[in-house]
Scaffold this motif. Structure first.
Motif, PDB file in Angstrom:
ATOM      1  N   CYS A 115     -21.635  45.089  17.959  1.00 20.16           N
ATOM      2  CA  CYS A 115     -20.338  45.456  18.519  1.00 20.16           C
ATOM      3  C   CYS A 115     -19.711  46.583  17.693  1.00 20.16           C
ATOM      4  O   CYS A 115     -19.211  46.348  16.593  1.00 20.16           O
ATOM      5  CB  CYS A 115     -19.407  44.242  18.553  1.00 20.16           C
ATOM      6  N   ASP A 116     -19.729  47.801  18.220  1.00 22.55           N
ATOM      7  CA  ASP A 116     -19.210  48.951  17.482  1.00 22.55           C
ATOM      8  C   ASP A 116     -17.694  48.905  17.313  1.00 22.55           C
ATOM      9  O   ASP A 116     -17.158  49.487  16.375  1.00 22.55           O
ATOM     10  CB  ASP A 116     -19.594  50.254  18.195  1.00 22.55           C
ATOM     11  N   THR A 117     -16.999  48.227  18.214  1.00 22.52           N
ATOM     12  CA  THR A 117     -15.538  48.263  18.200  1.00 22.52           C
ATOM     13  C   THR A 117     -14.897  47.044  17.540  1.00 22.52           C
ATOM     14  O   THR A 117     -13.673  46.943  17.486  1.00 22.52           O
ATOM     15  CB  THR A 117     -14.990  48.389  19.627  1.00 22.52           C
ATOM     16  N   ASN A 118     -15.719  46.116  17.041  1.00 22.93           N
ATOM     17  CA  ASN A 118     -15.144  44.915  16.434  1.00 22.93           C
ATOM     18  C   ASN A 118     -16.143  44.264  15.481  1.00 22.93           C
ATOM     19  O   ASN A 118     -17.160  43.708  15.904  1.00 22.93           O
ATOM     20  CB  ASN A 118     -14.727  43.922  17.523  1.00 22.93           C
ATOM     21  N   LYS A 119     -15.832  44.293  14.195  1.00 21.84           N
ATOM     22  CA  LYS A 119     -16.709  43.682  13.198  1.00 21.84           C
ATOM     23  C   LYS A 119     -16.641  42.162  13.223  1.00 21.84           C
ATOM     24  O   LYS A 119     -17.563  41.496  12.761  1.00 21.84           O
ATOM     25  CB  LYS A 119     -16.309  44.169  11.796  1.00 21.84           C
ATOM     26  N   ARG A 120     -15.551  41.631  13.743  1.00 22.19           N
ATOM     27  CA  ARG A 120     -15.328  40.186  13.667  1.00 22.19           C
ATOM     28  C   ARG A 120     -15.837  39.487  14.925  1.00 22.19           C
ATOM     29  O   ARG A 120     -15.094  38.845  15.666  1.00 22.19           O
ATOM     30  CB  ARG A 120     -13.837  39.907  13.455  1.00 22.19           C
ATOM     31  N   THR A 121     -17.128  39.643  15.171  1.00 18.84           N
ATOM     32  CA  THR A 121     -17.759  39.043  16.339  1.00 18.84           C
ATOM     33  C   THR A 121     -19.090  38.426  15.939  1.00 18.84           C
ATOM     34  O   THR A 121     -19.606  38.659  14.844  1.00 18.84           O
ATOM     35  CB  THR A 121     -17.999  40.087  17.451  1.00 18.84           C
ATOM     36  N   ALA A 122     -19.668  37.652  16.864  1.00 20.30           N
ATOM     37  CA  ALA A 122     -20.981  37.033  16.646  1.00 20.30           C
ATOM     38  C   ALA A 122     -21.676  36.891  17.998  1.00 20.30           C
ATOM     39  O   ALA A 122     -21.069  37.088  19.059  1.00 20.30           O
ATOM     40  CB  ALA A 122     -20.812  35.671  15.981  1.00 20.30           C
ATOM     41  N   ASN A 123     -22.969  36.569  17.958  1.00 17.13           N
ATOM     42  CA  ASN A 123     -23.753  36.294  19.175  1.00 17.13           C
ATOM     43  C   ASN A 123     -23.638  37.430  20.189  1.00 17.13           C
ATOM     44  O   ASN A 123     -23.249  37.236  21.344  1.00 17.13           O
ATOM     45  CB  ASN A 123     -23.300  34.978  19.816  1.00 17.13           C
ATOM     46  N   CYS A 148     -17.528  45.276  24.085  1.00 18.03           N
ATOM     47  CA  CYS A 148     -17.610  46.134  22.906  1.00 18.03           C
ATOM     48  C   CYS A 148     -17.544  47.619  23.236  1.00 18.03           C
ATOM     49  O   CYS A 148     -17.713  48.465  22.352  1.00 18.03           O
ATOM     50  CB  CYS A 148     -18.892  45.835  22.128  1.00 18.03           C
ATOM     51  N   LYS A 149     -17.290  47.939  24.501  1.00 18.53           N
ATOM     52  CA  LYS A 149     -17.084  49.342  24.864  1.00 18.53           C
ATOM     53  C   LYS A 149     -15.610  49.731  24.811  1.00 18.53           C
ATOM     54  O   LYS A 149     -15.267  50.881  25.090  1.00 18.53           O
ATOM     55  CB  LYS A 149     -17.640  49.616  26.267  1.00 18.53           C
ATOM     56  N   THR A 150     -14.760  48.781  24.478  1.00 21.01           N
ATOM     57  CA  THR A 150     -13.331  49.058  24.372  1.00 21.01           C
ATOM     58  C   THR A 150     -12.753  48.263  23.209  1.00 21.01           C
ATOM     59  O   THR A 150     -13.486  47.543  22.519  1.00 21.01           O
ATOM     60  CB  THR A 150     -12.608  48.704  25.691  1.00 21.01           C
ATOM     61  N   LEU A 151     -11.464  48.395  22.968  1.00 22.49           N
ATOM     62  CA  LEU A 151     -10.824  47.686  21.862  1.00 22.49           C
ATOM     63  C   LEU A 151     -10.665  46.209  22.190  1.00 22.49           C
ATOM     64  O   LEU A 151     -10.459  45.831  23.338  1.00 22.49           O
ATOM     65  CB  LEU A 151      -9.445  48.276  21.569  1.00 22.49           C
ATOM     66  N   THR A 152     -10.745  45.384  21.170  1.00 22.57           N
ATOM     67  CA  THR A 152     -10.451  43.952  21.293  1.00 22.57           C
ATOM     68  C   THR A 152      -8.945  43.758  21.138  1.00 22.57           C
ATOM     69  O   THR A 152      -8.301  44.473  20.371  1.00 22.57           O
ATOM     70  CB  THR A 152     -11.199  43.153  20.218  1.00 22.57           C
ATOM     71  N   SER A 153      -8.388  42.785  21.845  1.00 24.75           N
ATOM     72  CA  SER A 153      -6.942  42.567  21.782  1.00 24.75           C
ATOM     73  C   SER A 153      -6.514  42.164  20.369  1.00 24.75           C
ATOM     74  O   SER A 153      -7.277  41.535  19.618  1.00 24.75           O
ATOM     75  CB  SER A 153      -6.515  41.484  22.768  1.00 24.75           C
ATOM     76  N   LYS A 154      -5.284  42.527  20.018  1.00 28.14           N
ATOM     77  CA  LYS A 154      -4.750  42.221  18.695  1.00 28.14           C
ATOM     78  C   LYS A 154      -4.727  40.717  18.448  1.00 28.14           C
ATOM     79  O   LYS A 154      -4.988  40.257  17.334  1.00 28.14           O
ATOM     80  CB  LYS A 154      -3.337  42.800  18.565  1.00 28.14           C
ATOM     81  N   CYS A 155      -4.435  39.927  19.483  1.00 25.07           N
ATOM     82  CA  CYS A 155      -4.364  38.480  19.317  1.00 25.07           C
ATOM     83  C   CYS A 155      -5.702  37.915  18.845  1.00 25.07           C
ATOM     84  O   CYS A 155      -5.777  37.132  17.903  1.00 25.07           O
ATOM     85  CB  CYS A 155      -3.942  37.819  20.632  1.00 25.07           C
ATOM     86  N   LEU A 156      -6.797  38.327  19.489  1.00 24.56           N
ATOM     87  CA  LEU A 156      -8.122  37.836  19.104  1.00 24.56           C
ATOM     88  C   LEU A 156      -8.509  38.334  17.709  1.00 24.56           C
ATOM     89  O   LEU A 156      -9.167  37.622  16.944  1.00 24.56           O
ATOM     90  CB  LEU A 156      -9.157  38.269  20.133  1.00 24.56           C
ATOM     91  N   LEU A 157      -8.095  39.553  17.371  1.00 23.82           N
ATOM     92  CA  LEU A 157      -8.406  40.092  16.043  1.00 23.82           C
ATOM     93  C   LEU A 157      -7.700  39.299  14.948  1.00 23.82           C
ATOM     94  O   LEU A 157      -8.289  38.992  13.909  1.00 23.82           O
ATOM     95  CB  LEU A 157      -7.995  41.567  15.980  1.00 23.82           C
TER      96      LEU A 157
END
Length: 311
Positions: free
Chosen positions: A28-36, A58-67
């Motif tokens: 996931c290029d747009t979010n380091k805090r992911t898995a699977n 992962c082609k767009t930004l992850t929401s602030k809440c999930l981050l």
């Protein structure tokens, strides 16, 4: 031997399945805090957001809440102790939020026995109350002000070049349509970035300006959420290095703070100011009364002296 010959096809199928699964793995290029992470049928990398088990694109930004949810999960796993009850973290405002399945903040957030209402940026817009608090809607943040400053430079900053390059970098790195950057104001060394995005303007494909501000904040603080490269804004062929950042959120409806929950320190200041004003008024009244008495005495003495002279 016969048993091995019968098992061989099954082993080959299992190996092929593993190879196929490996071929669908992705990062996931747009979010380091992911898995699977795996590629879906449209070759889009989708991953599970840590701490919430919500699938993200992962082609767009992850929401602030999930981050924020993922960051809190990481802190708990690392064994970081909870902050004292009255500790206050300026600007970051990190807490363990409740998110909708779509990734946006729930209108009401709670921490133990305290609850409060938030906007779409997750910022508190009411006093903290008990669990009976009701939040009728998630108020949208339509205007974000980013205040930052750059470090020492060898060359001067051209404001028009800064504005153009910053818009281009925000589009490249955060997928933000430049039309949502209302203005960039430069007052050496301070930079104010103004983001505006009304609900009528935002399409389903547009990133939210509150999410963009959060990604930018993390980049400036050296805690980038992106896998690919660093924030890169050049002016006059010299990189712009940011020193600090403060984010201000303006909602479509005003916040609902009131005087009844002011801290003891603020109340004490207000009381002191009121007492000082009252004391000033009392001194003024007493001074005027004394001055009136003195003036009457002077008039009386002058009349008596005049009568003595006439006699």
């Amino acid at each position: 031997m016969e048993l091995l010959r019968r098992a061989a096809p099954l082993l080959l199928l299992a190996a092929a399945a593993c190879w196929a699964q490996d071929d669908r793995a992705c990062s996931c290029d747009t979010n380091k805090r992911t898995a699977n992470c795996t590629l879906d049928s449209s070759d889009v990398c989708r991953c599970t957001s840590i701490g919430s088990q919500v699938s993200v694109n992962c082609k767009t930004l992850t929401s602030k809440c999930l981050l924020m949810k993922a960051e809190m999960a990481g802190l708990k796993k690392a064994g970081r102790r909870e902050k004292p009850k009255h500790a206050y973290v300026d600007n970051d405002g990190i807490y363990d939020p409740d998110c909708e399945n779509s990734g946006i903040f729930k209108a009401r957030q709670c921490n133990g026995t305290s609850c409060w209402c938030v906007n779409t940026a997750g910022a508190r817009r009411t006093e903290k109350s008990d669990a009976d608090l009701q939040c009728s809607e998630l108020v949208r943040t339509s205007w974000v002000l980013i205040e930052t400053k750059h470090g020492e430079r060898n060359t001067a900053v051209d404001a028009s070049v800064l504005k153009t390059n910053l818009k281009n970098e925000f589009e490249r790195r955060y997928f933000l349509n430049p039309k949502y950057i209302a203005d960039v104001v430069y007052e050496d060394p301070y930079i104010t970035i103004e983001l505006k995005q009304n609900v009528s303007q935002k399409s389903a494909q547009d990133v939210d300006i509150a999410d963009v501000a959060y990604y930018f904040e993390k980049d400036v603080k050296g805690d980038s959420l992106l896998q690919t490269g660093n924030l890169n804004i050049n002016v006059n062929q010299e990189p712009l290095k940011f020193d600090q950042v403060v984010i201000y959120y303006i909602d479509e409806k005003p916040p609902e703070f009131s005087m009844k929950r002011l801290t003891a320190g603020v109340i004490a200041v207000i009381v002191v100011v009121i007492l000082a004003i009252v004391a000033g008024i009392i001194v003024l009244v007493i001074t005027r009364k004394r001055r009136g008495k003195y003036e009457k005495a002077e008039v009386k003495e002058m009349n008596e002296m005049q009568r003595e002279l006439n006699s």
